[in-house]
Motif scaffolding. Sequence first.
Motif, PDB file in Angstrom:
ATOM      1  N   PHE A 176       7.423  40.033  12.118  1.00 52.42           N
ATOM      2  CA  PHE A 176       8.510  39.191  12.801  1.00 52.42           C
ATOM      3  C   PHE A 176       7.986  38.833  14.325  1.00 52.42           C
ATOM      4  CE2 PHE A 176      12.573  39.024  15.294  1.00 52.42           C
ATOM      5  CZ  PHE A 176      12.784  37.375  14.598  1.00 52.42           C
ATOM      6  N   TYR A 177       7.702  39.996  15.076  1.00 51.33           N
ATOM      7  CA  TYR A 177       7.463  39.713  16.681  1.00 51.33           C
ATOM      8  C   TYR A 177       6.257  39.255  16.770  1.00 51.33           C
ATOM      9  CZ  TYR A 177      11.675  42.502  17.107  1.00 51.33           C
ATOM     10  OH  TYR A 177      13.139  43.001  17.036  1.00 51.33           O
ATOM     11  N   GLU A 178       4.997  39.601  16.265  1.00 53.46           N
ATOM     12  CA  GLU A 178       4.019  39.305  16.590  1.00 53.46           C
ATOM     13  C   GLU A 178       3.304  38.050  15.914  1.00 53.46           C
ATOM     14  OE1 GLU A 178       2.437  40.801  19.179  1.00 53.46           O
ATOM     15  OE2 GLU A 178       4.237  41.944  18.983  1.00 53.46           O
ATOM     16  N   VAL A 179       3.711  37.800  14.650  1.00 54.24           N
ATOM     17  CA  VAL A 179       3.298  36.396  14.037  1.00 54.24           C
ATOM     18  C   VAL A 179       4.210  35.366  13.881  1.00 54.24           C
ATOM     19  CG1 VAL A 179       2.362  35.888  11.454  1.00 54.24           C
ATOM     20  CG2 VAL A 179       2.083  38.185  12.412  1.00 54.24           C
ATOM     21  N   CYS A 180       5.627  35.550  13.875  1.00 54.00           N
ATOM     22  CA  CYS A 180       6.538  34.590  13.754  1.00 54.00           C
ATOM     23  C   CYS A 180       6.824  33.847  14.926  1.00 54.00           C
ATOM     24  CB  CYS A 180       7.742  35.074  13.224  1.00 54.00           C
ATOM     25  SG  CYS A 180       7.596  35.469  11.595  1.00 54.00           S
ATOM     26  N   GLY A 181       6.494  34.577  16.117  1.00 58.70           N
ATOM     27  CA  GLY A 181       6.767  34.308  17.525  1.00 58.70           C
ATOM     28  C   GLY A 181       8.205  33.772  17.672  1.00 58.70           C
TER      29      GLY A 181
END
Lengths: 471, 471
Positions: B245-250
């Motif tokens: 969620f935090y690192e890939v989805c931006g």
Amino acid sequence: MARSVWDLLLNWWENIISPGSSATKLLGFAFMEKKPSHHDEILKHIYDGHDMKNIVVLRHCTVPNSLNDEQSNHIQLKQHTEREVEPEGSKMEIDLVGKTVENKQIILKGYTDGSPLETDMELKVGDGLKLEAPKGSNAIVVKNLYLSCDPYMRGRMRDFHGSYLPPFSPGSAIEGFGVSKVVDSDDPNLKRGDLVSGFTNWEEYSIIHKTKTGQLRKIEQDDGIPLSYHVGLLGMPGFTAYVGFYEVCGPKKGDYVYVSAASGAVGQLVGQLAKLHGCYVVGSAGTSKKVELLKNKLGFDEAFNYKQELDLEAALMRYFPQGIDIYFDNVGGAMLDAALANMRIHGRVAVCGMVSQTNRTDTQTFRNMFSVISKRVTIKGFLQSDFVHLYPRFLEDIKGWYKQGKIVYLEDMNDGLETAPAAFVGLFSGKNVGKQVICVASELPGKGWSLTTQEIDANGGQHRSNQQRQV
Amino acid sequence: MARSVWDLLLNWWENIISPGSSATKLLGFAFMEKKPSHHDEILKHIYDGHDMKNIVVLRHCTVPNSLNDEQSNHIQLKQHTEREVEPEGSKMEIDLVGKTVENKQIILKGYTDGSPLETDMELKVGDGLKLEAPKGSNAIVVKNLYLSCDPYMRGRMRDFHGSYLPPFSPGSAIEGFGVSKVVDSDDPNLKRGDLVSGFTNWEEYSIIHKTKTGQLRKIEQDDGIPLSYHVGLLGMPGFTAYVGFYEVCGPKKGDYVYVSAASGAVGQLVGQLAKLHGCYVVGSAGTSKKVELLKNKLGFDEAFNYKQELDLEAALMRYFPQGIDIYFDNVGGAMLDAALANMRIHGRVAVCGMVSQTNRTDTQTFRNMFSVISKRVTIKGFLQSDFVHLYPRFLEDIKGWYKQGKIVYLEDMNDGLETAPAAFVGLFSGKNVGKQVICVASELPGKGWSLTTQEIDANGGQHRSNQQRQV
């Protein structure tokens, strides 16, 4: 010993072409290279003593300084198609303003969901267009010189309003990128004689209204760079390659880069930029001629004809035994799937086009989607229009590299508005070699002709509009 | 007026369960919530006067402080399956060291390319394992307490060496994440009684060799957090949700977020993190019960049962009339395709899993790949293992939010190593509700039992290992 190209051309002119020509079917050529003096000299030689109306020019074509016998067989001859020559330059604009012209157009007959056909379009002679920008309108009137055939335009032939550009209007001239000359202007930022690139219509003359003039770019003339490059190397396709490679692919020196449709308007530049960046680059194309160009003219490390491969996954594994870091995808479908199977860990796929996809919702079958997870692949679709802030940097870089001879650009030039439907349709079967451009009216600085040519293949008879530029 | 859950449970114990129980089929329960004092009180009440061997504990289950009649019908009863109770704590380890145990295992019988079946695995009684870490080996011997069933493990049942983890060895115990207690240690960093999480094997006791002990994480015991959470909320699935969620989805506040398999081990946390981040979150799952949990327990704004939708594209258009900014994909295939049709411009798809894909090279059909270009979508596959540097931050954030009641976590707890094949296979038909865990030996801090339970549905008879934890 290879003969000088000058000798060869002059010999052809004097002994092969001129003698048998009728007054209305005179064949000829000109040779334009980086030394305008040579260009002028050859031109003078050609038309001295002939009716200027009947001169046909193999425009903007450069060839090596020497040719072997095999290469010399490839020099393309051009056949005149009896187009009236118009004077250009400032005299042209003054003469034209206020005049009414018939204004031939290529119109879209109706929406099509399938692969576009020539019969989806038709040449229409307009009702008469007065070449005048009404006072207070902020509009401009332009004469279209070069029109661009681009695969994305197929999407605008569908009755689908959910994409990034609205569909064309059936019955109206097709809209596309072009290079145009201002005939009359009510826009304070543009004046008669200015050259612009941007959206125009597939017709001889266009009125570009205020809402659209802002999208036009004024072209700074540069004798070292052909005008038509403003819809190719320096236009949307070139910019697409530039931002796609640098901004989307995240390239690193030493990366293994694969480019599909690699001799096309975008692919050929991507490959060259990747080479400049220190990458290992393999391209694919659909004919052996294109494969040769990729390897011998465009500097790709390797290239292959995908139509000769039964198993695309295996082909890519052969060319990339260590895997692919960057796949610049111009085709989608089975090639994208094959590339996914061959990506390296943290590989990047820049999705630029899907020319293999006939319909917007064509079913595409993937076997290797799971690689996206196992190899941590990023698939990123992009449009050059999201990167307009980078245009000045792009222009500076590409012009510089072009002038330094670090990059070249292949064009496939068709002559005459009426050839546009066939040229456009040909994009989807890979008929074009390089960027497909339509010359509506040529613009030889300081000369002033308007010409249309059609190719006669060297082995005679076969007509296809095709003029390949190798720089 | 809803009854207190305490009253309800005690009433059940005293009036319904205890009276009819035989000595070997005694039913019971315990109730563990955030106040350990309550937990102890209930446990004491249950086992006082009974043979400890026959106590069955509905472990780690919290329910709301009050229940209405309908809810009380859902409280799950557990049937004892005659497992010998072992003492635990430091006494346990001292007793066990040097002893030889039969060591039941779940082994993979052979590779399978299709959807895994229970018959692909089998329970095997080992030849006898001496619980001793040889001097100089740096190995440890652990007792496995909880084992994790995760969809990625299917990939290791195939004879395919090109993925991010090697295949399992047929004939050997299946490898997977687990929570284990150190029985004996020759590793200076670990001592008897330490709790560790990481790769272990599907067996009662495992010897973990030097090459693998480095991958283990020592667990700091925390009475507020169940041990089994170290293969769920605080383990690989939770970390996957966090970095995905935090690192890939931006993510940005206000984003429209869609999560598939939303009640699963990863999805449930993704949805809650997205809510904490100020996003609008819709989840999909495969039963109406899961949909209810998503909306009423996990705080999703909306949820739907994808099995009741004939047209996934239309369903997503209904829930996201404005389009999807982030799709957290746990399933792949048709749902990914449907999401692509509904992405907003610059939408992001984090590809976490493809549970819909039975085989590694299953054919998947896409109709909406072109959206990747027209909407400038990024599809990014990821593995949590690339983000290990963020694990400490993850642990601090998630533990904090859990203790503050900002997030909850659903577990589906199966009891007994022998239930593992069925539980694992059930993942692919969505039988699990929440994170699927196998309890091999329970670890109630300070108590020391080892228990196995099987569910009897409230309406009697139907056996399925399933214990749902709602926190």
